[in-house]
Design an enzyme around this catalytic site. Sequence first.
Site, PDB file in Angstrom:
ATOM      1  N   ASP A 181     -15.303  22.955   5.420  1.00 50.64           N
ATOM      2  CA  ASP A 181     -14.048  22.969   4.391  1.00 50.64           C
ATOM      3  C   ASP A 181     -14.187  21.737   3.772  1.00 50.64           C
ATOM      4  O   ASP A 181     -14.759  20.635   4.093  1.00 50.64           O
ATOM      5  CB  ASP A 181     -12.702  23.063   4.926  1.00 50.64           C
ATOM      6  CG  ASP A 181     -11.675  23.286   3.681  1.00 50.64           C
ATOM      7  OD1 ASP A 181     -11.987  23.954   2.931  1.00 50.64           O
ATOM      8  OD2 ASP A 181     -10.719  22.343   3.745  1.00 50.64           O
ATOM      9  N   SER A 182     -13.607  21.562   2.230  1.00 48.07           N
ATOM     10  CA  SER A 182     -13.537  20.726   1.348  1.00 48.07           C
ATOM     11  C   SER A 182     -12.733  19.454   2.181  1.00 48.07           C
ATOM     12  O   SER A 182     -12.800  18.129   1.901  1.00 48.07           O
ATOM     13  CB  SER A 182     -12.970  20.820   0.093  1.00 48.07           C
ATOM     14  OG  SER A 182     -11.944  21.499   0.417  1.00 48.07           O
ATOM     15  N   TYR A 187     -11.954  20.254  -3.979  1.00 47.62           N
ATOM     16  CA  TYR A 187     -12.943  20.793  -4.650  1.00 47.62           C
ATOM     17  C   TYR A 187     -12.100  21.754  -5.868  1.00 47.62           C
ATOM     18  O   TYR A 187     -12.827  22.055  -6.978  1.00 47.62           O
ATOM     19  CB  TYR A 187     -13.573  21.765  -3.802  1.00 47.62           C
ATOM     20  CG  TYR A 187     -14.832  21.075  -3.005  1.00 47.62           C
ATOM     21  CD1 TYR A 187     -14.929  19.847  -2.749  1.00 47.62           C
ATOM     22  CD2 TYR A 187     -15.653  22.076  -2.371  1.00 47.62           C
ATOM     23  CE1 TYR A 187     -16.045  19.113  -1.859  1.00 47.62           C
ATOM     24  CE2 TYR A 187     -16.764  21.532  -1.587  1.00 47.62           C
ATOM     25  CZ  TYR A 187     -16.852  20.091  -1.282  1.00 47.62           C
ATOM     26  OH  TYR A 187     -17.662  19.562  -0.774  1.00 47.62           O
ATOM     27  N   GLY A 188     -10.950  22.012  -5.641  1.00 53.23           N
ATOM     28  CA  GLY A 188     -10.271  23.106  -6.483  1.00 53.23           C
ATOM     29  C   GLY A 188     -10.506  23.094  -7.945  1.00 53.23           C
ATOM     30  O   GLY A 188     -10.635  24.178  -8.435  1.00 53.23           O
ATOM     31  N   CYS A 229     -13.689  27.749   3.164  1.00 52.78           N
ATOM     32  CA  CYS A 229     -12.972  27.117   2.025  1.00 52.78           C
ATOM     33  C   CYS A 229     -13.092  28.350   0.741  1.00 52.78           C
ATOM     34  O   CYS A 229     -14.133  28.745   0.679  1.00 52.78           O
ATOM     35  CB  CYS A 229     -13.684  26.067   1.755  1.00 52.78           C
ATOM     36  SG  CYS A 229     -13.070  25.094   0.261  1.00 52.78           S
ATOM     37  N   ASN A 230     -12.112  28.756   0.223  1.00 55.55           N
ATOM     38  CA  ASN A 230     -12.338  29.662  -0.840  1.00 55.55           C
ATOM     39  C   ASN A 230     -12.814  29.161  -1.966  1.00 55.55           C
ATOM     40  O   ASN A 230     -13.545  29.790  -2.511  1.00 55.55           O
ATOM     41  CB  ASN A 230     -10.851  30.005  -1.222  1.00 55.55           C
ATOM     42  CG  ASN A 230     -10.178  31.171  -0.082  1.00 55.55           C
ATOM     43  OD1 ASN A 230     -10.327  32.176  -0.033  1.00 55.55           O
ATOM     44  ND2 ASN A 230      -9.323  30.285   0.823  1.00 55.55           N
ATOM     45  N   THR A 231     -12.596  27.949  -2.266  1.00 56.72           N
ATOM     46  CA  THR A 231     -13.155  27.521  -3.469  1.00 56.72           C
ATOM     47  C   THR A 231     -14.873  27.404  -3.471  1.00 56.72           C
ATOM     48  O   THR A 231     -15.725  27.923  -4.238  1.00 56.72           O
ATOM     49  CB  THR A 231     -12.908  26.000  -3.912  1.00 56.72           C
ATOM     50  OG1 THR A 231     -11.259  26.074  -3.797  1.00 56.72           O
ATOM     51  CG2 THR A 231     -13.352  25.504  -5.260  1.00 56.72           C
ATOM     52  N   GLU A 241      -1.255  18.446   1.337  1.00 56.55           N
ATOM     53  CA  GLU A 241      -2.157  17.009   1.273  1.00 56.55           C
ATOM     54  C   GLU A 241      -1.322  15.783   1.650  1.00 56.55           C
ATOM     55  O   GLU A 241      -1.537  15.058   2.490  1.00 56.55           O
ATOM     56  CB  GLU A 241      -3.191  16.863   0.565  1.00 56.55           C
ATOM     57  CG  GLU A 241      -4.140  17.825   0.297  1.00 56.55           C
ATOM     58  CD  GLU A 241      -5.439  17.515   1.067  1.00 56.55           C
ATOM     59  OE1 GLU A 241      -5.826  16.258   0.952  1.00 56.55           O
ATOM     60  OE2 GLU A 241      -6.053  18.185   1.635  1.00 56.55           O
ATOM     61  N   CYS A 283      -6.168  30.414  -0.210  1.00 59.26           N
ATOM     62  CA  CYS A 283      -6.328  29.111   0.124  1.00 59.26           C
ATOM     63  C   CYS A 283      -6.033  28.471   1.230  1.00 59.26           C
ATOM     64  O   CYS A 283      -5.102  29.192   1.843  1.00 59.26           O
ATOM     65  CB  CYS A 283      -5.693  28.098  -1.192  1.00 59.26           C
ATOM     66  SG  CYS A 283      -5.992  26.406  -0.939  1.00 59.26           S
ATOM     67  N   THR A 284      -7.166  27.806   1.866  1.00 54.84           N
ATOM     68  CA  THR A 284      -6.716  27.405   3.269  1.00 54.84           C
ATOM     69  C   THR A 284      -5.415  26.552   3.406  1.00 54.84           C
ATOM     70  O   THR A 284      -5.146  26.566   4.894  1.00 54.84           O
ATOM     71  CB  THR A 284      -7.992  26.658   3.813  1.00 54.84           C
ATOM     72  OG1 THR A 284      -8.119  25.445   2.761  1.00 54.84           O
ATOM     73  CG2 THR A 284      -9.269  27.605   3.864  1.00 54.84           C
ATOM     74  N   HIS A 285      -4.733  25.828   2.636  1.00 57.57           N
ATOM     75  CA  HIS A 285      -3.598  24.994   2.681  1.00 57.57           C
ATOM     76  C   HIS A 285      -2.393  25.917   2.759  1.00 57.57           C
ATOM     77  O   HIS A 285      -1.605  25.541   3.309  1.00 57.57           O
ATOM     78  CB  HIS A 285      -3.715  24.050   1.542  1.00 57.57           C
ATOM     79  CG  HIS A 285      -4.404  23.008   1.437  1.00 57.57           C
ATOM     80  ND1 HIS A 285      -5.963  22.992   1.688  1.00 57.57           N
ATOM     81  CD2 HIS A 285      -4.483  21.623   1.823  1.00 57.57           C
ATOM     82  CE1 HIS A 285      -6.478  21.750   1.682  1.00 57.57           C
ATOM     83  NE2 HIS A 285      -5.341  21.069   1.861  1.00 57.57           N
TER      84      HIS A 285
HETATM   85  N1  DGL Z   1      -9.825  24.579   0.749  1.00 60.21           N
HETATM   86  C1  DGL Z   1      -9.714  24.656  -0.442  1.00 60.21           C
HETATM   87  C2  DGL Z   1      -9.705  26.223  -0.690  1.00 60.21           C
HETATM   88  O1  DGL Z   1      -9.490  27.093   0.217  1.00 60.21           O
HETATM   89  C3  DGL Z   1      -8.454  23.863  -1.104  1.00 60.21           C
HETATM   90  C4  DGL Z   1      -8.724  22.501  -1.137  1.00 60.21           C
HETATM   91  C5  DGL Z   1      -9.583  22.057  -2.294  1.00 60.21           C
HETATM   92  O2  DGL Z   1      -9.043  22.189  -3.498  1.00 60.21           O
HETATM   93  O3  DGL Z   1     -10.563  21.241  -2.029  1.00 60.21           O
HETATM   94  O4  DGL Z   1      -9.856  26.644  -1.981  1.00 60.21           O
END
Ligand code: DGL
Length: 278
Positions: A15-16, A47-48, A78-80, A163, A197-199
């Site tokens: 993940d990011s 990364y978003g 990570c979705n992004t 975060e 999104c993982t968060h």
């Molecule tokens: N982990 C990223 C996602 O699932 C979100 C955090 C990021 O923007 O890096 O999209």
Amino acid sequence: MSIQANIHSPIGVFDSGYGGLTVFRSIATALPQYDYIYLGDNGRAPYGNRSYETVHQYTLECVEWFFNMGCQLVILACNTASAKALRTIQQKDLPLIAPDKRVLGVIRPTAEVIGQYTKSRSVGVLGTKGTINSHSYNIEINKFFPDIKVHSLACPMWVPLVENNEYHSAGADYFVKKYLDQLLAKAPDIDTILLACTHYPLLIDKIKQFLASNISIVAQGEIVAQSLKDYLFRHKELEALISRESKMHFYTTDDVNDFNEHASTFFGRKVNSEHVHL
Ligand code: DGL
């Protein structure tokens, strides 16, 4: 390479930053027998909002690091990264750098099952700007369920709230309500909202507060874990290469103390990480 892989070949989970730990938590619960390494690229997160080129470059560097650590299989939790880098990695990079290795993401497994949750066939998808602007969910969901209308919305304030440990605050109430209102204004018949999104699972209690009880909220952890289980069952040659001592190692490209402190919130238990320089 294959000799090393047979000795210690964990599943790589990427993940990011911390968010992928919500997905890893479900994977490790569903498949506790395997070895895993988790890498959070915290030094370069989030990364978003980053471009395709940057997300691809960073994600590929991390994938190559996993391969050097002996992984045969890497999950982009990570979705992004799944939206903006996975296809290029699978189609262009892997054939050149590691044709026998596999990299999987979180979008397709979620798209495959989302039809089970919705009766109205109107689904909301919430994610980072990168994920939403890529239209990956609209495209993937409509491949499996052409009858579903997908309404997506970027929620750029949700990752920073989580975060910065503000996800129980009044500020979180404001931004959770704001984006949910915007989404439902687009399509009041939405009966299923996907947290892409993982968060976002950390905001689930707040999200529930502002939604009618007939709207289902779908988080990805268990969906991705079940999909991985099925994948390994179907790919027995690959599965046989994965080492099974139930070991987990955590790595971050940023400060380990900071990672350890935040990571337990996402993973649900104490985490001891090591620093890695890419
Ligand atoms: N982990 C990223 C996602 O699932 C979100 C955090 C990021 O923007 O890096 O999209």
